[in-house]
Design a protein around this motif. Structure first.
Motif, PDB file in Angstrom:
ATOM      1  N   THR A 135       9.239   8.952   0.851  1.00  0.00           N
ATOM      2  CA  THR A 135       8.098   9.876   0.862  1.00  0.00           C
ATOM      3  C   THR A 135       7.802  10.415  -0.529  1.00  0.00           C
ATOM      4  OG1 THR A 135       9.338  11.965   1.198  1.00  0.00           O
ATOM      5  CG2 THR A 135       8.885  10.615   3.147  1.00  0.00           C
ATOM      6  N   TYR A 136       8.710  10.190  -1.476  1.00  0.00           N
ATOM      7  CA  TYR A 136       8.563  10.754  -2.819  1.00  0.00           C
ATOM      8  C   TYR A 136       8.239   9.706  -3.887  1.00  0.00           C
ATOM      9  CZ  TYR A 136       9.741  13.455  -7.011  1.00  0.00           C
ATOM     10  OH  TYR A 136       9.693  14.080  -8.228  1.00  0.00           O
ATOM     11  N   GLY A 148       0.831  -1.196   0.000  1.00  0.00           N
ATOM     12  CA  GLY A 148       0.000   0.000   0.000  1.00  0.00           C
ATOM     13  C   GLY A 148       0.865   1.246   0.000  1.00  0.00           C
ATOM     14  N   ALA A 149       0.699   2.077  -1.023  1.00  0.00           N
ATOM     15  CA  ALA A 149       1.586   3.232  -1.197  1.00  0.00           C
ATOM     16  C   ALA A 149       1.500   4.194  -0.023  1.00  0.00           C
ATOM     17  CB  ALA A 149       1.244   3.947  -2.507  1.00  0.00           C
ATOM     18  N   ARG A 150       0.301   4.428   0.495  1.00  0.00           N
ATOM     19  CA  ARG A 150       0.148   5.408   1.566  1.00  0.00           C
ATOM     20  C   ARG A 150       0.797   4.933   2.869  1.00  0.00           C
ATOM     21  NH1 ARG A 150      -5.492   8.546   0.375  1.00  0.00           N
ATOM     22  NH2 ARG A 150      -5.444   8.307  -1.882  1.00  0.00           N
ATOM     23  N   LYS A 151       0.666   3.658   3.169  1.00  0.00           N
ATOM     24  CA  LYS A 151       1.305   3.117   4.372  1.00  0.00           C
ATOM     25  C   LYS A 151       2.823   3.243   4.288  1.00  0.00           C
ATOM     26  CE  LYS A 151      -2.326  -0.310   5.278  1.00  0.00           C
ATOM     27  NZ  LYS A 151      -2.624  -1.769   5.340  1.00  0.00           N
ATOM     28  N   VAL A 152       3.365   2.956   3.114  1.00  0.00           N
ATOM     29  CA  VAL A 152       4.814   3.033   2.929  1.00  0.00           C
ATOM     30  C   VAL A 152       5.303   4.462   3.138  1.00  0.00           C
ATOM     31  CG1 VAL A 152       6.650   2.862   1.200  1.00  0.00           C
ATOM     32  CG2 VAL A 152       4.992   1.006   1.444  1.00  0.00           C
ATOM     33  N   VAL A 153       4.603   5.440   2.585  1.00  0.00           N
ATOM     34  CA  VAL A 153       5.018   6.836   2.722  1.00  0.00           C
ATOM     35  C   VAL A 153       4.991   7.263   4.186  1.00  0.00           C
ATOM     36  CG1 VAL A 153       4.407   9.217   2.177  1.00  0.00           C
ATOM     37  CG2 VAL A 153       4.365   7.493   0.390  1.00  0.00           C
ATOM     38  N   MET A 156      19.340   9.904   5.253  1.00  0.00           N
ATOM     39  CA  MET A 156      18.236  10.847   5.121  1.00  0.00           C
ATOM     40  C   MET A 156      17.626  10.798   3.720  1.00  0.00           C
ATOM     41  SD  MET A 156      16.203  12.988   6.460  1.00  0.00           S
ATOM     42  CE  MET A 156      16.751  13.838   7.936  1.00  0.00           C
ATOM     43  N   ARG A 157      18.468  10.663   2.696  1.00  0.00           N
ATOM     44  CA  ARG A 157      17.908  10.583   1.352  1.00  0.00           C
ATOM     45  C   ARG A 157      17.133   9.288   1.143  1.00  0.00           C
ATOM     46  NH1 ARG A 157      19.268  13.408  -3.237  1.00  0.00           N
ATOM     47  NH2 ARG A 157      20.041  14.900  -1.709  1.00  0.00           N
ATOM     48  N   LEU A 158      17.567   8.201   1.778  1.00  0.00           N
ATOM     49  CA  LEU A 158      16.793   6.965   1.732  1.00  0.00           C
ATOM     50  C   LEU A 158      15.416   7.184   2.330  1.00  0.00           C
ATOM     51  CD1 LEU A 158      16.524   3.887   1.297  1.00  0.00           C
ATOM     52  CD2 LEU A 158      17.556   3.580   3.566  1.00  0.00           C
ATOM     53  N   LEU A 163       2.460  17.307   8.960  1.00  0.00           N
ATOM     54  CA  LEU A 163       1.436  17.750   8.010  1.00  0.00           C
ATOM     55  C   LEU A 163       1.237  16.736   6.894  1.00  0.00           C
ATOM     56  CD1 LEU A 163      -0.494  19.907   6.898  1.00  0.00           C
ATOM     57  CD2 LEU A 163       1.486  20.995   5.803  1.00  0.00           C
ATOM     58  N   SER A 164       2.314  16.197   6.353  1.00  0.00           N
ATOM     59  CA  SER A 164       2.219  15.219   5.272  1.00  0.00           C
ATOM     60  C   SER A 164       1.429  13.993   5.697  1.00  0.00           C
ATOM     61  CB  SER A 164       3.620  14.794   4.818  1.00  0.00           C
ATOM     62  OG  SER A 164       4.344  15.857   4.269  1.00  0.00           O
TER      63      SER A 164
END
Length: 424
Positions: free
Chosen positions: A338-339, A293-298, A331-333, A402-403
């Motif tokens: 999130t992207y 699930g994309a949202r859970k991963v983010v 941090m980039r990982l 917020l995200s």
């Protein structure tokens, strides 16, 4: 090669070139534009903020580009819109490389710089939404996040090329960087644009677009039916967009400033390494999105980003290359998580007849608010705090909160199942 793979490959190459052009400017703004175009500023901080302000112009132009090319892409052709944006970006970037400095033509130099940055913003404002949709709308239903990840992959690839180019130029020393070196990455972009056009012209139109009933005024329909999706889409992206520029453009300027004292070569090399980490991680994160699930991963990666915020800034000034590389990579990982899935997440928030316009408004609106302002606001707050990094840390954590909230309540629209594309 089937249509889906060809569309994904074209999305990757096209967005790589577009983001390379955009990030070359961002890197030059952090390193040299303050001295070259604003030498009469009252202080180094004011000069840097003026340089970042020209950089921010591109973000404020992006929503307008999203509206213009979103309308064209929803009404006429997704593919043709992408060809035009690539040509616009390439022309503007090449022209920046030929631009005289303030020492040569005075105040006209920063004025022309702002104009060309505005054109860059228009182009990238129309590029991202179309590239995402060409990848996602060609993809099988169960692999949309993964195929959408190819459009997202262009971001770290473009950043790696941009920071890598400037890393190489710094090997020649500051005199070369300020005289001719900074121009080279801009001028080279002309070659990349020709490659991108060759690939992009060979891609078929989106099958979803071809079978969708067109609306006369997509922008009107978006604000009439999907305005909540636009606002929530903007709210899901502070870290994916604003956090990125906080951790690249602002971090580069902050880390190489006098109080911190890291070398430009070290930080540029570290950011190049971080871009490589994101390049490797993006498709893996997108695959996880289809699997769990994309949202859970983010949301998981938003938590990780917030946790890493303090150590990321704490290592700056240590002059320890291993620690700096390690934290930039970690941090980039986290931020890649999130992207990477956001292409599919935003696409499913809008119906197909206004999807290009809707996702462009959300993404580019977030770019204007969070991407364009984050380096300026962070520079001002850190300056007011006497050089302490805690305001930047607080900004990043607030963006994560917020995200996560907006992502949890964002709407979802599903297309009818699309059969797997036939091989050609």
């Amino acid at each position: 090669m089937n249509r889906a793979n060809r569309a994904a490959g074209a999305a990757f190459v096209g967005t790589t070139i577009e983001w390379y052009d955009f990030y070359v400017y961002a890197t030059a703004a952090a390193l040299v534009f303050d001295d070259l175009f604003f030498p009469n500023a009252s202080s180094p901080t004011v000069a840097l903020m003026a340089s970042f302000a020209t950089y921010a112009v591109g973000f404020f132009a992006r929503p307008l580009g999203g509206i213009v090319f979103g309308h064209f892409g929803d009404r006429v052709s997704r593919k043709s819109a992408l060809v035009v944006t690539l040509l616009m970006m390439g022309t503007a970037t090449f022209a920046v490389g030929l631009l005289p400095s303030y020492a040569s033509i005075g105040a006209l130099a920063p004025m022309l710089l702002v104009l060309l940055r505005f054109v860059q913003g228009l182009a990238v404002g129309g590029e991202w939404g179309g590239a995402v949709l060409m990848a996602v709308e060609h993809a099988p239903a169960h692999r949309k996040t993964f195929f959408g990840g190819f459009a997202q992959l262009g971001n770290p690839a473009g950043a790696l090329l941009a920071t890598g180019a400037f890393s190489l130029i710094t090997l020649f020393g500051d005199d070369a960087l300020y005289s001719w070196g900074w121009r080279a990455p801009f001028i080279v972009s002309a070659v990349l644009v020709f490659v991108g056009l060759f690939i992009r012209l060979r891609v078929e139109e989106s099958p979803v677009f071809e079978r969708t009933e067109k609306t006369a005024t997509p922008i009107k329909e978006v604000f009439r039916l999907s305005w909540r999706s636009v606002l929530l889409g903007i709210g899901t992206l502070p870290v994916a967009i604003g956090g990125y520029y906080l951790l690249t453009t602002f971090l580069l300027a902050y880390a190489t400033s006098a109080p911190v004292g890291e070398s430009e070569r070290l930080i540029l090399s570290g950011l190049s390494f971080a871009a490589f980490v994101e390049l490797v991680a993006t498709l893996g994160v997108a695959w996880l999105g289809d699997r769990f699930g994309a949202r859970k991963v983010v949301i998981v990666f938003l938590v990780l980003t917030a946790v890493l915020a303090v150590p990321q800034f704490a290592v700056l000034g240590s002059h320890n290359a291993v620690l700096i590389f390690l934290m930039l990579g970690l941090m980039r990982l986290a931020t890649s998580g999130t992207y990477g899935p956001m292409a599919a997440i935003l696409s499913e928030m809008f119906p197909p007849q206004v999807r290009y316009t809707g996702i462009s408004l959300a993404y580019q609106g977030a770019g204007a608010v969070f991407g364009g302002l984050s380096p300026i606001v962070a520079t001002a707050l850190v300056g007011a705090a006497g050089g302490a990094a805690w305001p930047a840390v607080a900004m990043l954590v607030g963006m994560c909160v917020l995200s996560a909230i907006c992502l949890a309540v964002a709407p979802r629209y599903r297309d009818p199942a699309v059969p797997a594309p036939a091989t050609v």
